[in-house]
Motif scaffolding. Sequence first.
Motif, PDB file in Angstrom:
ATOM      1  N   ALA A 171       0.833  -1.206   0.000  1.00 24.43           N
ATOM      2  CA  ALA A 171       0.000   0.000   0.000  1.00 24.43           C
ATOM      3  C   ALA A 171       0.865   1.252   0.000  1.00 24.43           C
ATOM      4  N   LEU A 172       1.951   1.232   0.774  1.00 21.47           N
ATOM      5  CA  LEU A 172       2.863   2.372   0.809  1.00 21.47           C
ATOM      6  C   LEU A 172       3.458   2.626  -0.568  1.00 21.47           C
ATOM      7  N   LEU A 173       3.992   1.592  -1.188  1.00 24.43           N
ATOM      8  CA  LEU A 173       4.625   1.768  -2.497  1.00 24.43           C
ATOM      9  C   LEU A 173       3.611   2.147  -3.571  1.00 24.43           C
ATOM     10  N   SER A 174       2.390   1.649  -3.443  1.00 27.93           N
ATOM     11  CA  SER A 174       1.343   1.982  -4.419  1.00 27.93           C
ATOM     12  C   SER A 174       0.967   3.455  -4.390  1.00 27.93           C
ATOM     13  N   ARG A 175       1.236   4.122  -3.275  1.00 29.52           N
ATOM     14  CA  ARG A 175       0.972   5.566  -3.195  1.00 29.52           C
ATOM     15  C   ARG A 175       1.953   6.367  -4.040  1.00 29.52           C
ATOM     16  N   GLY A 176       3.105   5.755  -4.396  1.00 29.54           N
ATOM     17  CA  GLY A 176       4.119   6.503  -5.122  1.00 29.54           C
ATOM     18  C   GLY A 176       4.381   6.052  -6.541  1.00 29.54           C
ATOM     19  N   THR A 177       3.854   4.884  -6.927  1.00 30.35           N
ATOM     20  CA  THR A 177       4.135   4.370  -8.265  1.00 30.35           C
ATOM     21  C   THR A 177       2.870   3.814  -8.906  1.00 30.35           C
ATOM     22  N   ALA A 178       2.879   3.772 -10.224  1.00 33.49           N
ATOM     23  CA  ALA A 178       1.728   3.239 -10.962  1.00 33.49           C
ATOM     24  C   ALA A 178       1.869   1.741 -11.242  1.00 33.49           C
ATOM     25  N   VAL A 179       2.977   1.128 -10.824  1.00 35.76           N
ATOM     26  CA  VAL A 179       3.180  -0.302 -11.044  1.00 35.76           C
ATOM     27  C   VAL A 179       2.177  -1.082 -10.202  1.00 35.76           C
ATOM     28  N   ASP A 180       1.517  -2.046 -10.805  1.00 31.39           N
ATOM     29  CA  ASP A 180       0.572  -2.899 -10.086  1.00 31.39           C
ATOM     30  C   ASP A 180       1.376  -3.917  -9.283  1.00 31.39           C
ATOM     31  N   PHE A 222       2.628  -9.172  -9.984  1.00 32.54           N
ATOM     32  CA  PHE A 222       4.013  -8.829  -9.645  1.00 32.54           C
ATOM     33  C   PHE A 222       4.512  -9.835  -8.604  1.00 32.54           C
ATOM     34  N   PRO A 223       4.808 -11.086  -9.046  1.00 30.45           N
ATOM     35  CA  PRO A 223       5.187 -12.138  -8.092  1.00 30.45           C
ATOM     36  C   PRO A 223       6.603 -11.960  -7.542  1.00 30.45           C
ATOM     37  N   GLU A 224       6.934 -12.768  -6.554  1.00 32.61           N
ATOM     38  CA  GLU A 224       8.268 -12.725  -5.961  1.00 32.61           C
ATOM     39  C   GLU A 224       9.328 -12.933  -7.041  1.00 32.61           C
ATOM     40  N   GLY A 225      10.372 -12.113  -6.988  1.00 27.70           N
ATOM     41  CA  GLY A 225      11.445 -12.166  -7.981  1.00 27.70           C
ATOM     42  C   GLY A 225      11.235 -11.234  -9.161  1.00 27.70           C
ATOM     43  N   HIS A 226      10.011 -10.732  -9.315  1.00 30.65           N
ATOM     44  CA  HIS A 226       9.702  -9.823 -10.425  1.00 30.65           C
ATOM     45  C   HIS A 226      10.269  -8.442 -10.115  1.00 30.65           C
ATOM     46  N   SER A 227      10.681  -7.729 -11.150  1.00 28.22           N
ATOM     47  CA  SER A 227      11.218  -6.379 -10.956  1.00 28.22           C
ATOM     48  C   SER A 227      10.686  -5.450 -12.034  1.00 28.22           C
ATOM     49  N   ALA A 228      10.721  -4.168 -11.739  1.00 29.07           N
ATOM     50  CA  ALA A 228      10.277  -3.156 -12.700  1.00 29.07           C
ATOM     51  C   ALA A 228      11.026  -1.855 -12.449  1.00 29.07           C
ATOM     52  N   MET A 229      11.396  -1.210 -13.520  1.00 28.97           N
ATOM     53  CA  MET A 229      11.945   0.142 -13.437  1.00 28.97           C
ATOM     54  C   MET A 229      10.752   1.085 -13.474  1.00 28.97           C
ATOM     55  N   THR A 230      10.699   2.032 -12.544  1.00 27.24           N
ATOM     56  CA  THR A 230       9.545   2.910 -12.435  1.00 27.24           C
ATOM     57  C   THR A 230       9.958   4.229 -11.788  1.00 27.24           C
ATOM     58  N   MET A 231       8.982   5.057 -11.562  1.00 25.54           N
ATOM     59  CA  MET A 231       9.180   6.296 -10.823  1.00 25.54           C
ATOM     60  C   MET A 231       8.429   6.174  -9.500  1.00 25.54           C
ATOM     61  N   ILE A 232       9.056   6.627  -8.443  1.00 24.15           N
ATOM     62  CA  ILE A 232       8.359   6.815  -7.171  1.00 24.15           C
ATOM     63  C   ILE A 232       8.484   8.305  -6.919  1.00 24.15           C
ATOM     64  N   GLY A 233       7.347   8.984  -7.052  1.00 28.71           N
ATOM     65  CA  GLY A 233       7.389  10.440  -7.041  1.00 28.71           C
ATOM     66  C   GLY A 233       8.170  10.905  -8.249  1.00 28.71           C
ATOM     67  N   HIS A 234       9.243  11.622  -8.024  1.00 31.34           N
ATOM     68  CA  HIS A 234      10.061  12.133  -9.130  1.00 31.34           C
ATOM     69  C   HIS A 234      11.369  11.350  -9.287  1.00 31.34           C
ATOM     70  N   LEU A 235      11.518  10.244  -8.567  1.00 33.63           N
ATOM     71  CA  LEU A 235      12.765   9.487  -8.577  1.00 33.63           C
ATOM     72  C   LEU A 235      12.653   8.195  -9.370  1.00 33.63           C
ATOM     73  N   SER A 236      13.663   7.921 -10.175  1.00 33.28           N
ATOM     74  CA  SER A 236      13.736   6.670 -10.917  1.00 33.28           C
ATOM     75  C   SER A 236      14.211   5.575  -9.968  1.00 33.28           C
ATOM     76  N   LEU A 275       9.519   7.964   1.723  1.00 34.46           N
ATOM     77  CA  LEU A 275       8.841   6.744   2.167  1.00 34.46           C
ATOM     78  C   LEU A 275       8.416   6.848   3.633  1.00 34.46           C
ATOM     79  N   ALA A 276       9.316   7.349   4.477  1.00 34.85           N
ATOM     80  CA  ALA A 276       8.990   7.502   5.903  1.00 34.85           C
ATOM     81  C   ALA A 276       7.848   8.493   6.089  1.00 34.85           C
ATOM     82  N   HIS A 277       7.887   9.600   5.365  1.00 33.35           N
ATOM     83  CA  HIS A 277       6.837  10.618   5.466  1.00 33.35           C
ATOM     84  C   HIS A 277       5.498  10.062   4.969  1.00 33.35           C
ATOM     85  N   THR A 278       5.523   9.357   3.852  1.00 34.77           N
ATOM     86  CA  THR A 278       4.277   8.790   3.302  1.00 34.77           C
ATOM     87  C   THR A 278       3.689   7.760   4.251  1.00 34.77           C
ATOM     88  N   ALA A 279       4.557   6.923   4.848  1.00 32.65           N
ATOM     89  CA  ALA A 279       4.070   5.924   5.802  1.00 32.65           C
ATOM     90  C   ALA A 279       3.479   6.592   7.037  1.00 32.65           C
TER      91      ALA A 279
END
Length: 181
Positions: free
Chosen positions: A113-122, A128-142, A169-173
């Motif tokens: 839930a925390l990470l979903s607040r910052g990225t559009a990755v499902d 998105f099973p264990e071991g899966h990875s994705a390059m994305t943006m969290i806020g303005h950071l790659s 991340l700490a602030h969002t949590a």
Amino acid sequence: MRDLPQHKPVLAGMAYQSISEAGVRLEALPEGHLVHVLGAIEPSALAAELVKAGFAKSSIRKAGFRQWFVAGDEPLIQASLDALAAALAGKVFLMDQSHGRVRIGVSGRSSRALLSRGTAVDLDPSVFPEGHSAMTMIGHLSVQIVRTGDDSFELTVLRSFAESLWDDLAHTAASAEKDSV
């Protein structure tokens, strides 16, 4: 006077931060090694060469088309990198990113839930099973996100943005915790 600067972990002093009410734990992971691999090689073939070169405990994370990150907690040994480069010569290019990127662990019942607040990755485990990875943006950071368990993720970010990502991340949590009260 020293000739060379001393290495200081960028998140020194932030070994972990638990935001208990929010159900999230942030952890500064060891600044071990991170090798960027570019080229036409199958992950299984890359894994076999990693074992031969002394990277048996490393994991392979997809980072784009014909690109992977090889990540691990152990410091990079130049002889191992040289052995890997020799074994893969003509097949891939290797770039040591160990001093340029930082890994942050995010775990707990509310980590997704925390990470979903910052990225559009499902981040649903069925997509998105264990071991899966994705390059994305969290806020303005790659950032590269890797699912490492049911409720655990690893984020890899450029070193100069690691503190900013940690603070975000700490602030969002903390904000999510206040919103739920």
